[in-house]
Design a protein around this motif. Sequence first.
Motif, PDB file in Angstrom:
ATOM      1  N   PRO A   1      -9.295   9.685  13.666  1.00  0.00           N
ATOM      2  CA  PRO A   1      -8.977  10.990  14.046  1.00  0.00           C
ATOM      3  C   PRO A   1      -7.363  11.479  13.435  1.00  0.00           C
ATOM      4  N   GLN A   2      -6.888  13.018  13.064  1.00  0.00           N
ATOM      5  CA  GLN A   2      -5.884  13.000  12.296  1.00  0.00           C
ATOM      6  C   GLN A   2      -4.933  12.855  13.261  1.00  0.00           C
ATOM      7  N   GLY A   3      -3.661  12.274  13.839  1.00  0.00           N
ATOM      8  CA  GLY A   3      -2.850  11.974  14.308  1.00  0.00           C
ATOM      9  C   GLY A   3      -2.344  13.249  15.029  1.00  0.00           C
ATOM     10  N   SER A   4      -1.308  13.506  16.499  1.00  0.00           N
ATOM     11  CA  SER A   4      -1.421  14.872  16.642  1.00  0.00           C
ATOM     12  C   SER A   4       0.342  15.146  16.278  1.00  0.00           C
ATOM     13  N   PHE A   5       0.699  16.177  16.899  1.00  0.00           N
ATOM     14  CA  PHE A   5       2.375  15.971  15.903  1.00  0.00           C
ATOM     15  C   PHE A   5       3.251  15.371  16.297  1.00  0.00           C
ATOM     16  N   SER A   6       2.959  14.406  17.786  1.00  0.00           N
ATOM     17  CA  SER A   6       4.227  13.974  18.563  1.00  0.00           C
ATOM     18  C   SER A   6       3.928  12.173  17.211  1.00  0.00           C
ATOM     19  N   THR A   7       2.918  11.942  17.059  1.00  0.00           N
ATOM     20  CA  THR A   7       3.111  10.527  16.445  1.00  0.00           C
ATOM     21  C   THR A   7       4.031  10.484  16.013  1.00  0.00           C
ATOM     22  N   ASP A   8       4.431   9.186  15.510  1.00  0.00           N
ATOM     23  CA  ASP A   8       5.821   8.745  15.370  1.00  0.00           C
ATOM     24  C   ASP A   8       5.319   7.949  14.249  1.00  0.00           C
ATOM     25  N   GLN A   9       5.192   7.887  13.239  1.00  0.00           N
ATOM     26  CA  GLN A   9       4.632   7.570  11.331  1.00  0.00           C
ATOM     27  C   GLN A   9       5.471   6.264  11.726  1.00  0.00           C
ATOM     28  N   LEU A  10       6.350   5.970  12.053  1.00  0.00           N
ATOM     29  CA  LEU A  10       6.829   4.514  11.553  1.00  0.00           C
ATOM     30  C   LEU A  10       5.998   3.590  12.987  1.00  0.00           C
ATOM     31  N   THR A  11       5.693   4.284  14.060  1.00  0.00           N
ATOM     32  CA  THR A  11       5.559   3.432  15.084  1.00  0.00           C
ATOM     33  C   THR A  11       3.912   2.951  14.851  1.00  0.00           C
ATOM     34  N   TYR A  12       3.470   3.854  14.407  1.00  0.00           N
ATOM     35  CA  TYR A  12       1.975   3.841  14.048  1.00  0.00           C
ATOM     36  C   TYR A  12       1.477   3.110  12.923  1.00  0.00           C
ATOM     37  N   TRP A  13       2.632   2.881  11.619  1.00  0.00           N
ATOM     38  CA  TRP A  13       2.036   2.374  10.643  1.00  0.00           C
ATOM     39  C   TRP A  13       3.308   0.808  10.732  1.00  0.00           C
ATOM     40  N   SER A  14       4.080   0.696  11.809  1.00  0.00           N
ATOM     41  CA  SER A  14       4.257  -0.837  12.183  1.00  0.00           C
ATOM     42  C   SER A  14       3.415  -1.598  13.681  1.00  0.00           C
ATOM     43  N   SER A  15       2.485  -0.559  13.681  1.00  0.00           N
ATOM     44  CA  SER A  15       0.857  -1.460  14.365  1.00  0.00           C
ATOM     45  C   SER A  15      -0.467  -1.500  14.037  1.00  0.00           C
ATOM     46  N   ARG A  16       0.005  -1.700  13.161  1.00  0.00           N
ATOM     47  CA  ARG A  16      -1.119  -1.748  11.887  1.00  0.00           C
ATOM     48  C   ARG A  16      -0.719  -2.327  10.619  1.00  0.00           C
ATOM     49  N   SER A  17       0.415  -3.031  10.210  1.00  0.00           N
ATOM     50  CA  SER A  17       1.144  -3.708   9.323  1.00  0.00           C
ATOM     51  C   SER A  17       0.101  -5.452   9.525  1.00  0.00           C
ATOM     52  N   LYS A  18      -0.231  -6.049  10.584  1.00  0.00           N
ATOM     53  CA  LYS A  18      -0.978  -6.943  10.241  1.00  0.00           C
ATOM     54  C   LYS A  18      -2.302  -6.770   9.436  1.00  0.00           C
ATOM     55  N   ALA A  19      -2.692  -5.903  10.432  1.00  0.00           N
ATOM     56  CA  ALA A  19      -4.506  -5.548   9.728  1.00  0.00           C
ATOM     57  C   ALA A  19      -4.251  -4.506   8.468  1.00  0.00           C
ATOM     58  N   TRP A  20      -3.712  -4.038   8.200  1.00  0.00           N
ATOM     59  CA  TRP A  20      -3.593  -3.511   6.913  1.00  0.00           C
ATOM     60  C   TRP A  20      -2.366  -3.826   6.591  1.00  0.00           C
ATOM     61  N   PRO A  21      -1.646  -4.901   5.941  1.00  0.00           N
ATOM     62  CA  PRO A  21      -0.710  -4.940   5.121  1.00  0.00           C
ATOM     63  C   PRO A  21      -0.039  -4.165   4.207  1.00  0.00           C
ATOM     64  N   ASP A  22      -1.150  -4.712   2.938  1.00  0.00           N
ATOM     65  CA  ASP A  22      -0.803  -3.671   1.872  1.00  0.00           C
ATOM     66  C   ASP A  22      -0.511  -2.335   1.822  1.00  0.00           C
ATOM     67  N   PHE A  23      -1.847  -1.679   2.547  1.00  0.00           N
ATOM     68  CA  PHE A  23      -1.308  -0.336   3.596  1.00  0.00           C
ATOM     69  C   PHE A  23      -0.299  -0.314   4.063  1.00  0.00           C
ATOM     70  N   SER A  24       0.057  -1.101   4.860  1.00  0.00           N
ATOM     71  CA  SER A  24       1.364   0.096   5.782  1.00  0.00           C
ATOM     72  C   SER A  24       2.499  -0.672   4.956  1.00  0.00           C
ATOM     73  N   THR A  25       2.603  -1.099   4.079  1.00  0.00           N
ATOM     74  CA  THR A  25       3.480  -1.240   2.834  1.00  0.00           C
ATOM     75  C   THR A  25       4.023  -0.097   2.470  1.00  0.00           C
ATOM     76  N   VAL A  26       3.018   0.228   1.890  1.00  0.00           N
ATOM     77  CA  VAL A  26       2.813   0.700   0.763  1.00  0.00           C
ATOM     78  C   VAL A  26       3.245   2.657   1.051  1.00  0.00           C
ATOM     79  N   ALA A  27       2.556   3.176   2.310  1.00  0.00           N
ATOM     80  CA  ALA A  27       2.760   3.554   3.361  1.00  0.00           C
ATOM     81  C   ALA A  27       4.407   4.291   3.488  1.00  0.00           C
ATOM     82  N   ARG A  28       4.427   3.385   4.140  1.00  0.00           N
ATOM     83  CA  ARG A  28       6.325   3.209   4.654  1.00  0.00           C
ATOM     84  C   ARG A  28       6.660   3.257   3.508  1.00  0.00           C
ATOM     85  N   LYS A  29       6.822   2.568   2.576  1.00  0.00           N
ATOM     86  CA  LYS A  29       8.003   2.785   0.683  1.00  0.00           C
ATOM     87  C   LYS A  29       7.700   4.721   0.583  1.00  0.00           C
ATOM     88  N   PHE A  30       6.490   5.281   0.674  1.00  0.00           N
ATOM     89  CA  PHE A  30       6.656   7.138   0.460  1.00  0.00           C
ATOM     90  C   PHE A  30       7.229   7.951   1.706  1.00  0.00           C
TER      91      PHE A  30
END
Length: 505
Positions: A418-447
């Motif tokens: 589901p699409q995140g709410s406007f209160s979603t913190d993008q840094l927290t979101y991708w930090s929490s997924r850095s173990k499951a999706w390490p490469d996706f998380s790195t690319v997302a944080r780059k942009f």
Amino acid sequence: MYVHFTSDIWSSTGGGHSYLSLTAHLWEMEGCLDSGHRWALLSLELIGTDHGANNISEYLRDMMRDWMRHTHSGANSGFMVTDAGRNMIRVVESAGFTNVACMVHLLHNCVKDGFKGPDENSSTAVTQLIDHCRRIAGFFHRSTKSAKLLHDRQTLECLPQHRLLQDVSTRWNSTYMMLERIVEPQRAVHAVSLSVAAPINKLVPNNQEWMTITQLVEILEPFKIATDKLSGQKALLSQVLPVILRLKRHLETLGGHSSLHSMAGPLTPQAQEVVRKLYIALRKHLLPLMESKTHVLAALCDPCIKDTMCPKDLLRWKEELVSLMRGEYSRRVGQQSEQIVDAITPQNPSGSASTVTNSPTLPPTRNDSRAVRQKRRCEENFIQDSIAFLSEEGTSLSAQAAKIDLAEYSVNRYLEEPQGSFSTDQLTYWSSRSKAWPDFSTVARKFLSCPPTSVQSERVFSLAGDVVTLQRNALDPLAVEKLVFLKANLPILGYPEIDFESTIP
């Protein structure tokens, strides 16, 4: 971790010198000493009078080389954000960076085009009206008596006690604020301006012109809000495309000669002309970003936006994202392989790799028994360890295929969430997924960690303006570089800000 940069050029009117700034922007992961959005001034350097692309790019490369020499190996260079001028774009490209156009500069160009006449030197009814407002505001700033009359009139009519503002011609948002402030007490301004015996009473707008000024404020308000929001320190590159579409819908609503709910009546002809020119300027300056790879992928990686910006071309942009993830995976695996090879390569006492010789093996002593057992265990498990190594690192064909599938799978899983709410913190979101999706998380944080504007470089020059004043215009340029560097960076490190009025005679 990716580090992005902004750069700009400032010419000191007091000292007669030009300076080039370089600021860094990054996201610190959760768990760090100071997680979140970070920025710092890396360098402020005196440059010569030659502001050509080749000369400036050489300065920029030298500044980057000095910084990279002192940074840790985990930092990767990201994008470079500058104004949208052709010269700065050539500078960035010749320096080997991907250029991101400053959104605030594009908004400025868009609004300026909305006020333009048929040619550069011609004026329109709106520009003449703005000039009248500018002269009225200047009159009340110069005349203490008239300013007192205006204050008394505002009190009598129970209006806010706000002073009129003067604009800066190079900043359209200051023109907006001037119009907004003069509209607020327009009846008081109108009455006082007509009562004074001065040429200013000939510039007082009539009722139709007051209506046009009021509507201009309403028309430009979304552009002002967009400028303020995207200039914030926590603004994201992913927010640019939604803002562009919001402005487009705003102008399309007004384009049919309709009015906003807050407007008292239909648009005046002058206001309609501004809307028409703004829409043309938006198509010229802003809509091309809807096809910008950097901006679209930033929006796609934002859990609050995802594919809402590219529903028709989703397959194309998914392929771009998956390709970047595969590249990040190859880079990460390559680094890990180098670390593993370094770790398992035996070293002789001098620190160099041991060489293989044919000398006979001596019988082990008691002190050697532990080493012998380890060696035998290594020999026995050599095949098993080799297979495990291939499996873990994905160097076998089947493992590579699995990793490729994982890249596509993780993108699909992400988009299905589901699409995140406007209160979603993008840094927290991708930090929490850095173990499951390490490469996706790195690319997302780059942009997502790239700022949408180069405003921070301009703020550095505001600090420089506090240092180099008409009273301190003989400061040595090297001293200016050091003072501005300290003034910008010491508060970031927790030190109190420097008050130059009390520290410099």
